[in-house]
Design a protein around this motif. Structure first.
Motif, PDB file in Angstrom:
ATOM      1  N   THR A 170      31.858  36.945 119.110  1.00  0.00           N
ATOM      2  CA  THR A 170      31.412  36.935 117.832  1.00  0.00           C
ATOM      3  C   THR A 170      29.839  37.548 117.614  1.00  0.00           C
ATOM      4  OG1 THR A 170      32.776  35.077 117.575  1.00  0.00           O
ATOM      5  CG2 THR A 170      30.896  35.198 115.737  1.00  0.00           C
ATOM      6  N   ALA A 171      28.862  37.237 118.573  1.00  0.00           N
ATOM      7  CA  ALA A 171      27.310  37.665 118.279  1.00  0.00           C
ATOM      8  C   ALA A 171      27.547  39.177 118.559  1.00  0.00           C
ATOM      9  CB  ALA A 171      26.648  37.001 119.355  1.00  0.00           C
ATOM     10  N   LEU A 172      28.257  39.571 119.473  1.00  0.00           N
ATOM     11  CA  LEU A 172      28.282  41.056 119.828  1.00  0.00           C
ATOM     12  C   LEU A 172      28.817  41.938 118.590  1.00  0.00           C
ATOM     13  CD1 LEU A 172      27.513  43.477 121.706  1.00  0.00           C
ATOM     14  CD2 LEU A 172      29.725  43.207 122.655  1.00  0.00           C
ATOM     15  N   GLY A 173      29.924  41.279 117.796  1.00  0.00           N
ATOM     16  CA  GLY A 173      30.453  41.951 116.739  1.00  0.00           C
ATOM     17  C   GLY A 173      29.530  41.785 115.434  1.00  0.00           C
ATOM     18  N   GLU A 174      29.011  40.759 115.308  1.00  0.00           N
ATOM     19  CA  GLU A 174      28.182  40.481 114.119  1.00  0.00           C
ATOM     20  C   GLU A 174      26.868  41.420 114.150  1.00  0.00           C
ATOM     21  OE1 GLU A 174      27.311  36.256 113.703  1.00  0.00           O
ATOM     22  OE2 GLU A 174      29.534  36.087 112.841  1.00  0.00           O
ATOM     23  N   ALA A 175      26.415  41.552 115.501  1.00  0.00           N
ATOM     24  CA  ALA A 175      25.303  42.543 115.508  1.00  0.00           C
ATOM     25  C   ALA A 175      25.559  43.831 115.270  1.00  0.00           C
ATOM     26  CB  ALA A 175      24.603  42.366 117.088  1.00  0.00           C
ATOM     27  N   LEU A 176      26.897  44.382 115.839  1.00  0.00           N
ATOM     28  CA  LEU A 176      26.910  45.917 115.535  1.00  0.00           C
ATOM     29  C   LEU A 176      27.663  46.066 114.158  1.00  0.00           C
ATOM     30  CD1 LEU A 176      28.948  46.376 118.910  1.00  0.00           C
ATOM     31  CD2 LEU A 176      27.074  47.530 118.079  1.00  0.00           C
ATOM     32  N   HIS A 177      28.538  45.110 113.665  1.00  0.00           N
ATOM     33  CA  HIS A 177      29.172  45.294 112.401  1.00  0.00           C
ATOM     34  C   HIS A 177      28.457  44.673 111.249  1.00  0.00           C
ATOM     35  CE1 HIS A 177      32.296  47.131 114.776  1.00  0.00           C
ATOM     36  NE2 HIS A 177      32.344  46.036 115.382  1.00  0.00           N
ATOM     37  N   LEU A 178      28.238  43.565 111.170  1.00  0.00           N
ATOM     38  CA  LEU A 178      27.618  42.726 110.084  1.00  0.00           C
ATOM     39  C   LEU A 178      26.364  43.142 110.022  1.00  0.00           C
ATOM     40  CD1 LEU A 178      28.125  40.599 107.923  1.00  0.00           C
ATOM     41  CD2 LEU A 178      27.568  39.070 109.614  1.00  0.00           C
ATOM     42  N   ASN A 179      25.461  42.964 111.011  1.00  0.00           N
ATOM     43  CA  ASN A 179      24.037  43.611 110.666  1.00  0.00           C
ATOM     44  C   ASN A 179      23.522  44.847 111.077  1.00  0.00           C
ATOM     45  OD1 ASN A 179      23.729  40.548 110.453  1.00  0.00           O
ATOM     46  ND2 ASN A 179      23.573  40.411 112.859  1.00  0.00           N
ATOM     47  N   ASN A 180      24.708  45.677 111.199  1.00  0.00           N
ATOM     48  CA  ASN A 180      24.564  47.253 111.208  1.00  0.00           C
ATOM     49  C   ASN A 180      23.718  47.729 112.107  1.00  0.00           C
ATOM     50  OD1 ASN A 180      26.524  47.699 109.253  1.00  0.00           O
ATOM     51  ND2 ASN A 180      24.949  47.174 107.639  1.00  0.00           N
ATOM     52  N   ARG A 181      23.611  47.094 113.376  1.00  0.00           N
ATOM     53  CA  ARG A 181      22.494  47.656 114.403  1.00  0.00           C
ATOM     54  C   ARG A 181      23.416  48.514 115.450  1.00  0.00           C
ATOM     55  NH1 ARG A 181      20.766  41.702 116.830  1.00  0.00           N
ATOM     56  NH2 ARG A 181      19.547  43.025 118.060  1.00  0.00           N
ATOM     57  N   ARG A 182      24.083  49.526 114.954  1.00  0.00           N
ATOM     58  CA  ARG A 182      24.676  50.554 115.941  1.00  0.00           C
ATOM     59  C   ARG A 182      23.580  51.412 116.312  1.00  0.00           C
ATOM     60  NH1 ARG A 182      28.362  50.403 111.809  1.00  0.00           N
ATOM     61  NH2 ARG A 182      30.446  49.198 112.130  1.00  0.00           N
ATOM     62  N   ASP A 183      22.718  51.761 115.450  1.00  0.00           N
ATOM     63  CA  ASP A 183      21.690  52.662 116.000  1.00  0.00           C
ATOM     64  C   ASP A 183      20.936  52.328 117.006  1.00  0.00           C
ATOM     65  OD1 ASP A 183      22.623  54.631 114.147  1.00  0.00           O
ATOM     66  OD2 ASP A 183      21.216  54.200 112.491  1.00  0.00           O
ATOM     67  N   GLU A 184      20.488  50.927 116.841  1.00  0.00           N
ATOM     68  CA  GLU A 184      19.777  50.320 117.998  1.00  0.00           C
ATOM     69  C   GLU A 184      20.481  50.465 119.062  1.00  0.00           C
ATOM     70  OE1 GLU A 184      18.343  45.596 118.923  1.00  0.00           O
ATOM     71  OE2 GLU A 184      18.870  46.371 116.875  1.00  0.00           O
ATOM     72  N   ALA A 185      21.801  49.813 119.292  1.00  0.00           N
ATOM     73  CA  ALA A 185      22.719  50.012 120.299  1.00  0.00           C
ATOM     74  C   ALA A 185      22.584  51.285 120.845  1.00  0.00           C
ATOM     75  CB  ALA A 185      24.064  49.551 120.142  1.00  0.00           C
ATOM     76  N   ARG A 186      23.054  52.318 120.200  1.00  0.00           N
ATOM     77  CA  ARG A 186      22.913  53.697 120.706  1.00  0.00           C
ATOM     78  C   ARG A 186      21.482  54.287 121.468  1.00  0.00           C
ATOM     79  NH1 ARG A 186      25.382  54.751 115.296  1.00  0.00           N
ATOM     80  NH2 ARG A 186      27.564  54.615 115.478  1.00  0.00           N
ATOM     81  N   ALA A 187      20.673  53.786 120.721  1.00  0.00           N
ATOM     82  CA  ALA A 187      19.193  54.226 121.151  1.00  0.00           C
ATOM     83  C   ALA A 187      18.830  53.499 122.692  1.00  0.00           C
ATOM     84  CB  ALA A 187      18.225  53.865 120.292  1.00  0.00           C
ATOM     85  N   ASP A 188      19.225  52.286 122.730  1.00  0.00           N
ATOM     86  CA  ASP A 188      18.898  51.586 124.032  1.00  0.00           C
ATOM     87  C   ASP A 188      19.978  50.624 124.235  1.00  0.00           C
ATOM     88  OD1 ASP A 188      17.814  50.369 126.115  1.00  0.00           O
ATOM     89  OD2 ASP A 188      15.779  50.620 125.464  1.00  0.00           O
ATOM     90  N   ASN A 189      21.089  50.916 124.996  1.00  0.00           N
ATOM     91  CA  ASN A 189      22.046  49.915 125.047  1.00  0.00           C
ATOM     92  C   ASN A 189      21.449  48.537 125.849  1.00  0.00           C
ATOM     93  OD1 ASN A 189      24.656  51.781 126.410  1.00  0.00           O
ATOM     94  ND2 ASN A 189      23.749  51.898 124.488  1.00  0.00           N
ATOM     95  N   GLU A 190      20.649  48.847 126.845  1.00  0.00           N
ATOM     96  CA  GLU A 190      20.243  47.628 127.709  1.00  0.00           C
ATOM     97  C   GLU A 190      19.436  46.683 126.662  1.00  0.00           C
ATOM     98  OE1 GLU A 190      17.332  46.793 131.428  1.00  0.00           O
ATOM     99  OE2 GLU A 190      18.834  48.519 131.512  1.00  0.00           O
ATOM    100  N   ALA A 191      18.352  47.378 126.090  1.00  0.00           N
ATOM    101  CA  ALA A 191      17.472  46.486 125.291  1.00  0.00           C
ATOM    102  C   ALA A 191      18.494  45.719 124.059  1.00  0.00           C
ATOM    103  CB  ALA A 191      16.439  47.337 124.282  1.00  0.00           C
ATOM    104  N   PHE A 192      19.436  46.546 123.258  1.00  0.00           N
ATOM    105  CA  PHE A 192      20.254  45.729 122.335  1.00  0.00           C
ATOM    106  C   PHE A 192      21.139  44.733 123.091  1.00  0.00           C
ATOM    107  CE2 PHE A 192      24.618  45.665 120.827  1.00  0.00           C
ATOM    108  CZ  PHE A 192      24.237  45.387 119.462  1.00  0.00           C
ATOM    109  N   LEU A 193      21.793  44.994 124.267  1.00  0.00           N
ATOM    110  CA  LEU A 193      22.486  43.879 124.809  1.00  0.00           C
ATOM    111  C   LEU A 193      21.588  42.508 125.023  1.00  0.00           C
ATOM    112  CD1 LEU A 193      24.903  46.003 127.063  1.00  0.00           C
ATOM    113  CD2 LEU A 193      25.458  44.697 125.069  1.00  0.00           C
ATOM    114  N   GLU A 194      20.374  42.750 125.880  1.00  0.00           N
ATOM    115  CA  GLU A 194      19.443  41.874 125.975  1.00  0.00           C
ATOM    116  C   GLU A 194      19.044  41.078 124.884  1.00  0.00           C
ATOM    117  OE1 GLU A 194      15.349  41.378 128.728  1.00  0.00           O
ATOM    118  OE2 GLU A 194      15.681  43.078 127.747  1.00  0.00           O
ATOM    119  N   ALA A 195      18.675  41.755 123.596  1.00  0.00           N
ATOM    120  CA  ALA A 195      18.344  40.822 122.544  1.00  0.00           C
ATOM    121  C   ALA A 195      19.476  40.142 121.931  1.00  0.00           C
ATOM    122  CB  ALA A 195      17.940  42.198 121.463  1.00  0.00           C
ATOM    123  N   VAL A 196      20.817  40.641 122.013  1.00  0.00           N
ATOM    124  CA  VAL A 196      21.974  39.923 121.523  1.00  0.00           C
ATOM    125  C   VAL A 196      22.271  38.703 122.514  1.00  0.00           C
ATOM    126  CG1 VAL A 196      24.524  40.106 120.805  1.00  0.00           C
ATOM    127  CG2 VAL A 196      22.961  41.888 120.373  1.00  0.00           C
TER     128      VAL A 196
END
Length: 195
Positions: A71-97
């Motif tokens: 749920t947290a990962l899905g909400e970050a990517l889809h609900l909160n539109n953080r795809r660009d953040e995830a693409r730019a730096d997978n590691e920092a994105f996953l750590e933040a989530v």
């Protein structure tokens, strides 16, 4: 979006959900079609890294924690539109989530741990054995191991229902899945609404 729906119904019905994994990265590892661009594959690999973390969470904690991670990962990517953040730096994105969802940062190392791939591959194969080879994710299995076990790819939901509507949809999908219906399909009608 499906995880939010499943969690909603799980809370209403006190269901025990056994979260299993299906990796689009594994599912498409032999895909050579033009549509499967390097950027598309990279997105699937980010999802695969999320599944590695989910598997580590399952091994260390429980199914409820896996549902919280999904749920947290899905909400970050889809609900909160953080795809660009995830693409730019997978590691920092996953750590933040992980941090935002209250998980240990130690799970971040699992994102690159290939030892999880055997579990994920086996569960991807199990999902396909239940629903067919020409499907994607999600795959829901109702009453696993029983005489009237039933699985479906989907539902693909434009907007996840909540409350009683979530339970009504769950009951309808379960009825279809366990009653011998092989396929029910149409093209997407509405753009996804993750709110």
């Amino acid at each position: 979006m499906t995880s939010r729906w499943v969690v909603d119904v799980q809370q209403q019905r006190s269901y025990e959900v056994d979260w299993r994994f299906i990796s689009l990265w594994i599912l498409n590892e032999e895909t050579k079609q033009e549509w499967y661009t390097p950027a598309y594959r990279a997105g699937h690999f980010l999802g695969h890294k999320g599944l590695r973390i989910a598997n580590a969470i399952r091994l260390q904690e429980d199914g409820e924690a896996v549902g919280s991670w999904y749920t947290a990962l899905g909400e970050a990517l889809h609900l909160n539109n953080r795809r660009d953040e995830a693409r730019a730096d997978n590691e920092a994105f996953l750590e933040a989530v992980l941090d935002e969802a209250g998980f240990s940062a130690a799970y971040l190392s699992d994102a690159d741990d290939e030892s999880h791939d055997g579990y994920i591959r086996a569960e991807t194969e199990l999902a396909l054995s239940r629903a067919g080879q020409d499907v994607g994710t999600p795959i829901l299995t109702f009453r696993p191991g029983s005489d009237n076990e039933g699985s479906f790819f989907g539902p693909v939901i434009s907007k996840a229902p909540k409350g009683e509507e979530a339970s009504e949809l769950w009951d309808a999908v379960e009825k279809l899945a366990t009653s011998g219906v092989a396929e029910l399909k149409r093209s997407n009608r509405d753009a996804p609404d993750y709110t």
